[in-house]
Design a protein around this motif. Sequence first.
Motif, mmCIF file in Angstrom:
data_model
loop_
_atom_site.group_PDB
_atom_site.id
_atom_site.type_symbol
_atom_site.label_atom_id
_atom_site.label_comp_id
_atom_site.label_asym_id
_atom_site.label_seq_id
_atom_site.Cartn_x
_atom_site.Cartn_y
_atom_site.Cartn_z
ATOM 1 N N GLY A 1 14.398 0.530 5.763
ATOM 2 C CA GLY A 1 14.065 1.939 5.878
ATOM 3 C C GLY A 1 12.997 2.367 4.891
ATOM 4 O O GLY A 1 12.098 3.148 5.228
ATOM 5 N N SER A 2 13.075 1.849 3.653
ATOM 6 C CA SER A 2 12.072 2.246 2.664
ATOM 7 C C SER A 2 10.718 1.617 2.974
ATOM 8 O O SER A 2 9.678 2.209 2.690
ATOM 9 C CB SER A 2 12.528 1.894 1.244
ATOM 10 N N MET A 3 10.709 0.425 3.568
ATOM 11 C CA MET A 3 9.434 -0.177 3.967
ATOM 12 C C MET A 3 8.807 0.608 5.122
ATOM 13 O O MET A 3 7.588 0.755 5.193
ATOM 14 C CB MET A 3 9.643 -1.642 4.365
ATOM 15 N N GLN A 4 9.640 1.129 6.012
ATOM 16 C CA GLN A 4 9.116 1.994 7.074
ATOM 17 C C GLN A 4 8.562 3.286 6.481
ATOM 18 O O GLN A 4 7.562 3.824 6.970
ATOM 19 C CB GLN A 4 10.223 2.296 8.078
ATOM 20 N N ALA A 5 9.197 3.763 5.405
ATOM 21 C CA ALA A 5 8.686 4.946 4.715
ATOM 22 C C ALA A 5 7.329 4.655 4.081
ATOM 23 O O ALA A 5 6.437 5.508 4.079
ATOM 24 C CB ALA A 5 9.684 5.416 3.652
ATOM 25 N N VAL A 6 7.159 3.449 3.532
ATOM 26 C CA VAL A 6 5.869 3.053 2.960
ATOM 27 C C VAL A 6 4.797 3.051 4.056
ATOM 28 O O VAL A 6 3.685 3.568 3.861
ATOM 29 C CB VAL A 6 5.961 1.665 2.296
ATOM 30 N N ASP A 7 5.114 2.472 5.201
ATOM 31 C CA ASP A 7 4.158 2.441 6.314
ATOM 32 C C ASP A 7 3.747 3.854 6.717
ATOM 33 O O ASP A 7 2.565 4.153 6.912
ATOM 34 C CB ASP A 7 4.775 1.737 7.528
ATOM 35 N N TRP A 8 4.750 4.728 6.876
ATOM 36 C CA TRP A 8 4.481 6.106 7.302
ATOM 37 C C TRP A 8 3.637 6.831 6.255
ATOM 38 O O TRP A 8 2.678 7.530 6.596
ATOM 39 C CB TRP A 8 5.808 6.834 7.516
ATOM 40 N N ALA A 9 3.987 6.660 4.996
ATOM 41 C CA ALA A 9 3.268 7.354 3.925
ATOM 42 C C ALA A 9 1.846 6.835 3.775
ATOM 43 O O ALA A 9 0.932 7.599 3.444
ATOM 44 C CB ALA A 9 4.021 7.203 2.609
ATOM 45 N N ALA A 10 1.633 5.535 4.006
ATOM 46 C CA ALA A 10 0.277 4.987 3.935
ATOM 47 C C ALA A 10 -0.612 5.638 4.990
ATOM 48 O O ALA A 10 -1.764 6.012 4.714
ATOM 49 C CB ALA A 10 0.311 3.469 4.120
ATOM 50 N N ALA A 11 -0.076 5.788 6.204
ATOM 51 C CA ALA A 11 -0.844 6.462 7.268
ATOM 52 C C ALA A 11 -1.078 7.925 6.917
ATOM 53 O O ALA A 11 -2.166 8.464 7.147
ATOM 54 C CB ALA A 11 -0.107 6.340 8.605
ATOM 55 N N GLU A 12 -0.063 8.574 6.338
ATOM 56 C CA GLU A 12 -0.198 9.974 5.952
ATOM 57 C C GLU A 12 -1.247 10.134 4.856
ATOM 58 O O GLU A 12 -2.053 11.074 4.872
ATOM 59 C CB GLU A 12 1.159 10.503 5.473
ATOM 60 N N ALA A 13 -1.247 9.241 3.891
ATOM 61 C CA ALA A 13 -2.234 9.305 2.810
ATOM 62 C C ALA A 13 -3.637 9.079 3.349
ATOM 63 O O ALA A 13 -4.599 9.726 2.905
ATOM 64 C CB ALA A 13 -1.893 8.264 1.741
ATOM 65 N N GLU A 14 -3.770 8.196 4.315
ATOM 66 C CA GLU A 14 -5.090 7.911 4.883
ATOM 67 C C GLU A 14 -5.646 9.124 5.621
ATOM 68 O O GLU A 14 -6.821 9.469 5.470
ATOM 69 C CB GLU A 14 -4.992 6.715 5.836
ATOM 70 N N ARG A 15 -4.796 9.815 6.403
ATOM 71 C CA ARG A 15 -5.327 10.973 7.142
ATOM 72 C C ARG A 15 -5.513 12.200 6.253
ATOM 73 O O ARG A 15 -6.347 13.048 6.531
ATOM 74 C CB ARG A 15 -4.464 11.316 8.353
ATOM 75 N N ARG B 1 1.670 -4.067 1.053
ATOM 76 C CA ARG B 1 1.819 -3.551 2.416
ATOM 77 C C ARG B 1 0.995 -2.278 2.599
ATOM 78 O O ARG B 1 0.301 -2.116 3.611
ATOM 79 C CB ARG B 1 3.306 -3.275 2.659
ATOM 80 N N ALA B 2 1.067 -1.372 1.643
ATOM 81 C CA ALA B 2 0.305 -0.130 1.730
ATOM 82 C C ALA B 2 -1.195 -0.391 1.708
ATOM 83 O O ALA B 2 -1.953 0.222 2.472
ATOM 84 C CB ALA B 2 0.696 0.800 0.583
ATOM 85 N N ASN B 3 -1.634 -1.294 0.849
ATOM 86 C CA ASN B 3 -3.063 -1.626 0.772
ATOM 87 C C ASN B 3 -3.562 -2.251 2.073
ATOM 88 O O ASN B 3 -4.702 -2.012 2.494
ATOM 89 C CB ASN B 3 -3.316 -2.584 -0.391
ATOM 90 N N ARG B 4 -2.724 -3.039 2.704
ATOM 91 C CA ARG B 4 -3.112 -3.671 3.958
ATOM 92 C C ARG B 4 -3.250 -2.640 5.076
ATOM 93 O O ARG B 4 -4.153 -2.726 5.914
ATOM 94 C CB ARG B 4 -2.082 -4.738 4.341
ATOM 95 N N LEU B 5 -2.355 -1.646 5.079
ATOM 96 C CA LEU B 5 -2.362 -0.642 6.139
ATOM 97 C C LEU B 5 -3.410 0.446 5.926
ATOM 98 O O LEU B 5 -3.916 1.025 6.884
ATOM 99 C CB LEU B 5 -0.974 0.005 6.248
ATOM 100 N N ALA B 6 -3.708 0.748 4.661
ATOM 101 C CA ALA B 6 -4.644 1.838 4.345
ATOM 102 C C ALA B 6 -5.505 1.403 3.165
ATOM 103 O O ALA B 6 -5.269 1.802 2.019
ATOM 104 C CB ALA B 6 -3.881 3.120 4.032
ATOM 105 N N ALA B 7 -6.510 0.597 3.453
ATOM 106 C CA ALA B 7 -7.305 -0.032 2.395
ATOM 107 C C ALA B 7 -8.040 0.971 1.521
ATOM 108 O O ALA B 7 -8.319 0.683 0.346
ATOM 109 C CB ALA B 7 -8.294 -1.021 3.022
ATOM 110 N N ASP B 8 -8.370 2.135 2.038
ATOM 111 C CA ASP B 8 -9.152 3.107 1.275
ATOM 112 C C ASP B 8 -8.286 4.067 0.445
ATOM 113 O O ASP B 8 -8.823 4.908 -0.277
ATOM 114 C CB ASP B 8 -10.037 3.926 2.221
#
Length: 301
Positions: free
Chosen positions: A14-28, A72-79
Amino acid sequence: MELPLVVGVDGSEGSMQAVDWAAAEAERSGLPLRLVHASLWEHYEGVRPGLAADRPSEQIRAENLVATAEERANRLAADVKVSTDIQPEDPVTVLLREAREATLLVLGPRGHGPVASMLLGSVSLAVAARARCPVTVVRGEEPNRRAAHRRVVLGIGGPASSADATRFAFREARWRDCELVAVRAWRRPARKNLPHPPAPLVDGGRAAHADDRAREYRQQADAYMDQALAVVDDEYPDVVLRRRLMEGTARRALLDATASADLLVLGAKRRRPALGLRLSRVQHAMLHHAACPVAVVPATD
């Protein structure tokens, strides 16, 4: 200074899914991302790691899981700028402190151990009810979490609906370039609770009276929605807004809406500081059962 999106990381799925979601949120959103692990999390969730010869196994595990989350976060949202922290305190204390300097706090729905079998983890529920900043609990199926539906839902409460929640929902819809659906449920009262007795059954009088009462309650719900949405005025002209008035319970209306939504936004009023937010039964139900991530936005007015 831009306040970060903060994610509570405990190594659970669940926390890894939260990381994925937050990485996308930070990117947008263009905001920095902060990954935080509290080293006593395992104790509170019922996990007791063994001892290591050189360093405590809990410390080693904490470092490894935070490094994994960062990669994981860096891979999903490199910037996205990503920072991490490990703190030797219980998770609720740490996350509530982090919430004081965060734009948004992001949590998974469950942790390790016995809590994993519950609908919502004890840490997530405690933090969602007491944090000073908005909290998103990342739940639901993969399409809902990855924003496949292109829809944000805003739950409209009574006349005191939070203006902060409304602004939050519009901002999210703009960041995601998706539609915003404002949902308000209404119910005709039981006959025994009507302020005036039904008209006699003459020439359809009773049916006409019932129709008039239903129309009155629907109009009242529509007025509540007008009031809630008026706070944004013309700030978000590019956001496509749809209004949905649904007869029935708020719980059913919102659950139905989350099935095809990427995010549900709910406002919450504050009680005295020591008691946190006033979460209703409907809000508790959404945190436990919604089919998409749920954002609880505390009112500041």
